[in-house]
Design an enzyme around this catalytic site. Structure first.
Site, PDB file in Angstrom:
ATOM      1  CB  ILE A   3      -0.948   0.024   1.219  1.00 18.30           C
ATOM      2  CG1 ILE A   3      -1.708  -1.295   1.338  1.00 18.30           C
ATOM      3  CG2 ILE A   3      -1.935   1.182   1.112  1.00 18.30           C
ATOM      4  CD1 ILE A   3      -2.645  -1.582   0.214  1.00 18.30           C
ATOM      5  CG  ASP A   4       4.397   1.944   2.747  1.00 23.52           C
ATOM      6  OD1 ASP A   4       3.806   2.864   3.328  1.00 23.52           O
ATOM      7  OD2 ASP A   4       5.060   1.077   3.332  1.00 23.52           O
ATOM      8  CB  VAL A   5       4.648   1.734  -3.818  1.00 24.69           C
ATOM      9  CG1 VAL A   5       4.949   2.303  -5.188  1.00 24.69           C
ATOM     10  CG2 VAL A   5       5.937   1.261  -3.156  1.00 24.69           C
TER      11      VAL A   5
END
Length: 850
Positions: free
Chosen positions: A611-613
């Protein structure tokens, strides 16, 4: 839930006035997209205020799903048959009125129907044409494949590299129902589109942009494909060491789920609570989080008495440490991990997961209960914060959908009340577009081969992955980026240096203690010198550094501020200020329970930065929207996004609810090999795993494939058995040839290591956009002293705007002195600040501490 008002035919005047302040008001979009990625890009543009007309074929959308209600909100839907001259004329008339046109078919499909973007842009160079094919148009092998979501995932190593857990459990390949290629492709395409729109304000010229989904998923998972030769042992987790041991000794990969848990770090795992619910703790790497956790659990003092240490300088080689352990450094040695985990297990059983959530949140260290997606959709925080909203859909009635994914603080409220999708005739559709004449700059730049962000200066205050990745992404388009970190690190070198090899590319690194008076002066000088500031921080942290609305206006009234956090939404909710990371959002929104299959077996979705990217690309979109708004209106906006806001996109096919919704029984668990018998991973005679991706409409064609002549006669409940028995008789390549001849979606389940080996070249200062669907560079002269192989910054492929190859990440602090000099600090003053510890030129002797 946040409610809409009015009917499906209109919205109230207050909402209309609010929407008039959205950053993309007046921008006109024609959306030819089907399935997820194309419609989702247009949905996001519509959420941000654009007028969107969606075109469907006469038989309706190619993907029949309730998710279309979300994907087509804020759109007028018109039915057009592109295979007729009349329909083609209508489509071209719509495009004639548009600023942006979006499609996600195979390369050349629209052109063969008579809609040629190159030709259209010759007549109207201001048009921004966005194509999102499955594979790159310059990928001669794959460009014409029937590239469904699962085909792209299988071809890109996603199913074969689902993480250390699955390797150790012997579950390989492993299916995931998350539409990651489409999710990453959506955010890349939406951000690129808005950045091109911003650049058009300078040049008067649009662009023709391709974003292949295979490239998008590779970029989304770039932290998983990096290869560092001579990787130091200190960074290898217990799971990695166990995999190596078993391979060397020829042992099977057959660990049970329970045995696997004992290889996890105590600050990076789930614990059972008093109510039986699992609670996920994510406190590794940070200098204070693990300590706060143990102190709150009442374990810190006794563990210190037993020898638990905190090294003064963890960036020294471990051979120079005074102990074999340092709290806050990941991973811990196994004997300490076992000791700490055993005691934490006992304490967690004394309270419910909800109690622990409040304790961790208020205590400012990260942890969250495991929840199912159905629970998240109706969660109190999701409701209050506007992370899930209600829309009165004309088909499904009152429907809960994901909220905005990126917004500007001053106009985000209007995005909580989207207009439901509405079917209209051609005349109404073209009237809606023509209501906003396209306005181009009267004075235009003559440099049309520049980067979209040439001349834009960005200050990056971020840490971990989401924030810094967003700014590195901006750098490829020409933004000048200065990254500032504390003079003494807050995170361990696994978190900063290993991750930084990816997200520090294209940046100049400054180390400064901005909490000190002299450091504050350096910080304010930097703030005054830039156009954009990006920080992944809570509102409390933003206020403390004087970067709230009033504080930033006093320092630099023209600077755009972009904020990312974990649980934030348009409105404040009970958990807005809770700290968190990617893994906690996976826990809170149901991704870990879907992947693991049950409350007793939660499992992080295999990839670092899942989810970070995605959130990083969302921040870049917010920056682009704010830059465009400032260019058009002079208004300086504050962009926002959060990890939680992007969780809905990652689960788009099933992230919704309504009164008659079918049960939440989509594919889940480690043993699942597909959504159904027609989208499934099968064994073949060659030993390779083959992904079949077909639908009911493909049955007649499948029946013509050699070896599958009986598929049409097999009852639906027997198809899995039939296909399992049939496909194992021949080699994967044989089946692949047959399926492609019949235009059936299929792919061999590749692995990332093989993809990287086949598609790597010595670094040549090129971004990789000319290299097909997969492209890596090998840096033999990497500043770390290691040979490093990395994915190229290659997913965005504009015809006009320039994409720059990013140089390797420099050592932290390498540019402290040169940046200080550029700010006007004299050499003597810089030396004094270094001597006092206010600024630093390095955290360590070695780039990658051994």
């Amino acid at each position: 839930m946040t409610k809409t008002s009015g009917t499906s035919q209109s919205i109230d005047e207050a909402t209309r006035m609010l929407r008039s302040k959205l950053p993309l008001r007046g921008v006109k979009v024609v959306d030819f997209g089907q399935y997820v990625a194309g419609p989702a890009v247009a949905m996001i543009l519509g959420d941000l205020g654009a007028t969107v007309v969606h075109v469907d074929p006469p038989a309706g959308p190619l993907w029949d799903s309730p998710a279309n209600a979300t994907l087509n909100r804020n759109k007028l839907i018109v039915t057009i048959d592109l295979k007729t001259q009349a329909g083609l004329a209508q489509a071209r008339a719509l495009i004639e009125q548009a600023d942006i046109v979006v499609e996600n078919f195979r390369p050349g499909v629209l052109s063969r129907l008579g809609i040629d973007f190159t030709e259209l842009r010759r007549a109207r160079p201001e048009l921004i044409a966005v194509s999102i094919p499955g594979f790159a148009s310059n990928d001669q092998l794959r460009r014409d494949w029937r590239a469904f979501e699962s085909v792209i995932a299988a071809s890109s190593g996603v199913f074969t590299d689902m993480g250390l857990n699955r390797v150790l459990m012997g579950i390989n390949p492993s299916f995931s129902p998350l539409p990651l290629a489409s999710a990453y492709g959506t955010m890349l395409a939406a951000s690129a589109t808005v950045l091109a729109l911003h650049a058009r304000e300078r040049t008067g010229t649009g662009d023709q942009i391709e974003i292949p989904l295979a490239c998008a998923i590779m970029e989304g998972l770039s932290y998983n494909s990096i290869k560092i030769d001579d990787y130091p042992l200190r960074y290898k987790t217990q799971r990695e060491r166990e995999i190596e041991r078993r391979r060397v000794e020829g042992l099977p990969m057959d660990l049970s789920y329970e045995a696997l848990q004992e290889l996890l770090d105590p600050f990076y795992r789930s614990y059972k609570c008093k109510d039986g619910r699992m609670f996920y703790v994510v406190c590794p790497s940070h200098k204070r989080h693990a300590k706060r956790c143990l102190q709150t659990l009442g374990l810190y003092d006794e563990l210190v008495a037993e020898g638990l240490r905190e090294e003064d300088d963890t960036y020294l080689p471990v051979s120079e440490w005074t102990s074999d352990v340092s709290l806050g450094v990941y991973p811990l040695p196994k004997h300490w991990a076992d000791k700490i985990a055993a005691r934490m297990k006992a304490v967690f059983l004394t309270r419910t997961a909800k109690e622990w959530e409040r304790i961790f949140g208020k205590g400012q260290f990260p942890g969250a209960p495991q929840r199912w997606l159905q629970e998240w959709i109706s969660d109190d925080h999701a409701e209050c914060a506007g992370l899930m909203i209600e829309v009165d859909d004309p088909v499904y009635g009152r429907m809960i959908q994901p909220g905005p994914m990126t917004w500007l603080e001053e106009s985000g409220e209007a995005m909580l009340n989207p207009m439901p999708r509405r079917w209209v005739g051609f005349d109404e559709a073209i009237s809606a577009l023509s209501a906003f004449p396209t306005e181009l700059p009267s004075v235009r730049s003559s440099d049309k081969q520049s980067g979209w962000l040439d001349g834009v200066r960005v200050l990056d205050l971020c840490n971990v992955i989401a924030g810094p990745h967003s700014v590195s992404y901006l750098a490829r388009f020409g933004a000048e980026v200065i990254k500032i970190d504390p003079s003494q690190p807050l995170y361990d070198c696994w978190n900063t240096v290993i991750f930084g090899m990816t997200h520090m590319r294209g940046k100049r690194s400054v180390l400064a203690d901005i909490s000190s008076p002299d450091g504050r002066a350096v910080f304010e000088a930097l703030v005054k010198s830039v156009d954009v500031i990006v920080w992944n921080a809570t509102e409390r942290q933003v206020r403390s550094k004087g970067l709230d609305v009033d504080g930033l206006r006093a320092l630099n009234p023209n600077a755009i501020f972009c904020q990312l956090d974990c649980f934030g939404g348009v409105r404040r909710g009970p958990r807005t200020d809770y700290l968190g990371y990617d893994d906690l959002v996976q826990a809170a929104t149901g991704i870990m329970l879907r992947f693991g299959g049950s409350m007793e077996t939660p499992e992080e979705h295999a990839h670092v930065g899942t989810i970070d990217v995605m959130c990083g690309f969302g921040a870049a979109l917010g920056v682009g929207a704010a830059l465009y708004q400032r260019s058009r209106t002079g208004r300086v906006g504050r962009a926002r996004t959060s990890l939680s806001a992007l969780a809905g996109l990652a689960q788009m096919p099933f992230c919704y609810d309504y009164q008659a919704r079918a049960p939440f029984d989509e594919a889940a668990g480690p043993q699942v090999k597909g959504n159904d018998a027609l989208t499934h991973i099968y064994n073949t005679a060659s030993g390779q795993s083959l992904l079949l991706s077909a639908s009911e409409t493909d049955i007649p064609r499948l029946a013509k494939v050699e070896g599958l002549e009986g598929i049409a006669r097999a009852p639906r409940e027997d198809r899995l058995h039939y296909l399992t028995g049939a496909l194992v008789r021949d080699a994967a390549e044989t089946w692949l040839t047959r399926f492609r001849a019949a235009d059936i979606g299929a792919a061999i389940c590749e692995n990332i290591e093989t993809i990287r080996a086949r598609n790597s070249r010595p670094a040549d200062n090129a971004p990789g956009t000319g290299n097909g669907s997969y492209s890596f560079s090998v840096y033999h002269d990497h500043p770390s002293g290691h040979v490093v192989t990395q994915l190229d910054p290659y997913a965005i492929r504009p015809a006009i705007g320039k994409v720059y190859a990013l140089p390797p990440a420099e050592k932290y602090g390498a540019s402290t002195r040169t940046v200080m000099e550029s700010l006007g600090f004299a050499a003597a003053k810089i030396d004094a600040l270094v001597a006092s510890g206010v600024i630093s030129e390095s955290w360590s002797r070695e780039y990658l501490p051994s």
